[in-house]
Design a protein around this motif. Sequence first.
Motif, PDB file in Angstrom:
ATOM      1  N   ILE A  41       0.746  -1.252  -0.111  1.00 47.17           N
ATOM      2  CA  ILE A  41      -0.031   0.109   0.167  1.00 47.17           C
ATOM      3  C   ILE A  41       0.743   1.270   0.057  1.00 47.17           C
ATOM      4  CG2 ILE A  41      -1.547   1.424   1.524  1.00 47.17           C
ATOM      5  CD1 ILE A  41      -2.806  -1.209   2.311  1.00 47.17           C
ATOM      6  N   ALA A  42       2.067   1.262   0.653  1.00 50.05           N
ATOM      7  CA  ALA A  42       2.794   2.473   0.813  1.00 50.05           C
ATOM      8  C   ALA A  42       3.560   2.688  -0.596  1.00 50.05           C
ATOM      9  CB  ALA A  42       4.015   2.095   1.942  1.00 50.05           C
ATOM     10  N   ILE A  43       3.892   1.613  -1.262  1.00 47.20           N
ATOM     11  CA  ILE A  43       4.470   1.791  -2.538  1.00 47.20           C
ATOM     12  C   ILE A  43       3.632   2.311  -3.549  1.00 47.20           C
ATOM     13  CG2 ILE A  43       5.916   0.335  -4.013  1.00 47.20           C
ATOM     14  CD1 ILE A  43       7.032  -1.068  -1.859  1.00 47.20           C
ATOM     15  N   PHE A  44       2.442   1.135  -3.654  1.00 44.43           N
ATOM     16  CA  PHE A  44       1.652   1.512  -4.972  1.00 44.43           C
ATOM     17  C   PHE A  44       0.521   2.469  -4.779  1.00 44.43           C
ATOM     18  CE2 PHE A  44       3.841  -2.416  -5.374  1.00 44.43           C
ATOM     19  CZ  PHE A  44       4.700  -2.480  -6.591  1.00 44.43           C
ATOM     20  N   GLY A  45       0.178   2.542  -3.361  1.00 45.56           N
ATOM     21  CA  GLY A  45      -1.282   3.133  -3.086  1.00 45.56           C
ATOM     22  C   GLY A  45      -1.208   4.520  -3.763  1.00 45.56           C
ATOM     23  N   PRO A  46      -0.256   5.429  -3.480  1.00 45.41           N
ATOM     24  CA  PRO A  46      -0.468   6.976  -3.930  1.00 45.41           C
ATOM     25  C   PRO A  46      -0.358   6.956  -5.493  1.00 45.41           C
ATOM     26  CG  PRO A  46       1.075   6.744  -2.095  1.00 45.41           C
ATOM     27  CD  PRO A  46       0.434   5.116  -2.384  1.00 45.41           C
ATOM     28  N   TRP A  47       0.274   5.958  -5.977  1.00 45.22           N
ATOM     29  CA  TRP A  47       0.455   5.955  -7.364  1.00 45.22           C
ATOM     30  C   TRP A  47      -0.969   5.595  -8.200  1.00 45.22           C
ATOM     31  CZ3 TRP A  47       5.562   3.103  -8.730  1.00 45.22           C
ATOM     32  CH2 TRP A  47       6.779   3.887  -8.163  1.00 45.22           C
ATOM     33  N   ILE A  48      -1.580   4.800  -7.514  1.00 44.24           N
ATOM     34  CA  ILE A  48      -3.020   4.267  -8.136  1.00 44.24           C
ATOM     35  C   ILE A  48      -4.163   5.250  -7.776  1.00 44.24           C
ATOM     36  CG2 ILE A  48      -4.688   2.376  -8.003  1.00 44.24           C
ATOM     37  CD1 ILE A  48      -2.406   0.388  -7.293  1.00 44.24           C
ATOM     38  N   ILE A  49      -4.130   5.749  -6.443  1.00 44.54           N
ATOM     39  CA  ILE A  49      -5.317   6.498  -6.253  1.00 44.54           C
ATOM     40  C   ILE A  49      -4.866   8.001  -6.157  1.00 44.54           C
ATOM     41  CG2 ILE A  49      -6.963   6.891  -3.955  1.00 44.54           C
ATOM     42  CD1 ILE A  49      -6.437   4.298  -3.296  1.00 44.54           C
ATOM     43  N   ASP A  50      -5.592   8.817  -6.797  1.00 44.38           N
ATOM     44  CA  ASP A  50      -5.292  10.190  -6.751  1.00 44.38           C
ATOM     45  C   ASP A  50      -5.852  11.004  -5.745  1.00 44.38           C
ATOM     46  OD1 ASP A  50      -4.460  12.872  -7.920  1.00 44.38           O
ATOM     47  OD2 ASP A  50      -6.280  13.126  -9.224  1.00 44.38           O
ATOM     48  N   TYR A  51      -5.255  11.506  -4.955  1.00 38.79           N
ATOM     49  CA  TYR A  51      -5.706  12.163  -3.763  1.00 38.79           C
ATOM     50  C   TYR A  51      -4.594  13.471  -3.276  1.00 38.79           C
ATOM     51  CZ  TYR A  51      -6.237  13.042   1.373  1.00 38.79           C
ATOM     52  OH  TYR A  51      -6.786  13.531   2.525  1.00 38.79           O
ATOM     53  N   ASN A  52      -5.378  14.644  -3.028  1.00 36.42           N
ATOM     54  CA  ASN A  52      -4.872  15.843  -2.810  1.00 36.42           C
ATOM     55  C   ASN A  52      -5.149  16.222  -1.152  1.00 36.42           C
ATOM     56  OD1 ASN A  52      -3.778  18.401  -2.532  1.00 36.42           O
ATOM     57  ND2 ASN A  52      -5.168  19.473  -4.214  1.00 36.42           N
ATOM     58  N   PRO A  53      -4.384  16.161  -0.249  1.00 39.89           N
ATOM     59  CA  PRO A  53      -4.665  16.358   1.023  1.00 39.89           C
ATOM     60  C   PRO A  53      -4.787  17.673   1.553  1.00 39.89           C
ATOM     61  CG  PRO A  53      -2.350  16.185   0.586  1.00 39.89           C
ATOM     62  CD  PRO A  53      -2.921  15.776  -0.466  1.00 39.89           C
TER      63      PRO A  53
END
Length: 298
Positions: A41-53
């Motif tokens: 999740i740490a490696i691929f999560g931010p690449w798969i899911i577009d999220y602006n905190p």
Amino acid sequence: MSNLNAEIISEENKVMKKFTISKSNWKFILISIPIVLFVLIAIFGPWIIDYNPTKTFTQDRLLPPGSTIRDGSQIAWLGTDQVGRDVLLQIIYGTRISIIVSLATVVIGVLIGVLLGLISGYYGGVVDSVIMRIADVQLAFPAILLAILIAGVLGPSVMNVIITLAITRWVTFARVVRGATLETKKKDFVDSARVIGAPNIRVLAKYVFPMCLSPLLVVVTVQLGLVIISEASLSFLGLGTPQENASWGLLISLGRDYISSAWWIAVMPGIALAILVICVGFLGDMLRDKYDPHMNDF
């Protein structure tokens, strides 16, 4: 007849030993699955899911788990926070922060601790006294209080958190490596290497350091869980990662004011934190039982 009974008992012991090892392997696999999942999740999560905190959606604020958001186009499986951000997406991005901080901290702490531990244990004398007295002085202060002090001086940022926690952790690795070095340097193969004229650097790298790997591996695993908790604690206090970086400790801190009305904001990242730390802790216990010569489980 007695020989036959002895053979039967011996075969039964072999079978039981195989069963025990197999059972331990299954325990190791089950404990490793959540850890591997968090790493993926740490490696691929931010690449798969577009999220602006930093982006807010006030129309979706404080929605419970399973609610539809963004005019019905998405589902907030773990609910939304006080400004309408998806809690699940924040946890996914917070996983990367926790994994990066913990791994970087342990790597830096190991590099410093192993180097100083080898030098201290191998050379002894004044060098050993100076390094160990510095370690004793640092151990006189509680690790979390020392981390709070250093983080307060450096300010909130991911790099500063890594530096802060590495400073507070090197002592543990140094003392473990020093103890293993003191025991190893008395071995015959180390004396033989010295007699044939091997330089000290070669003796340390080829003969002494490999003997330190087993206890060091156990300590590294245990310290990973403690570092994750420390990072979350600093972020909870506002001394860790900045507001624009989603962190589990920061999410828990932001959700504590809504614990009675929107419990999922603080509870969900808390559950993720607990699962990861508990699994890492169990993994450390298993490695300790396996590599500790005083344990008879294996």
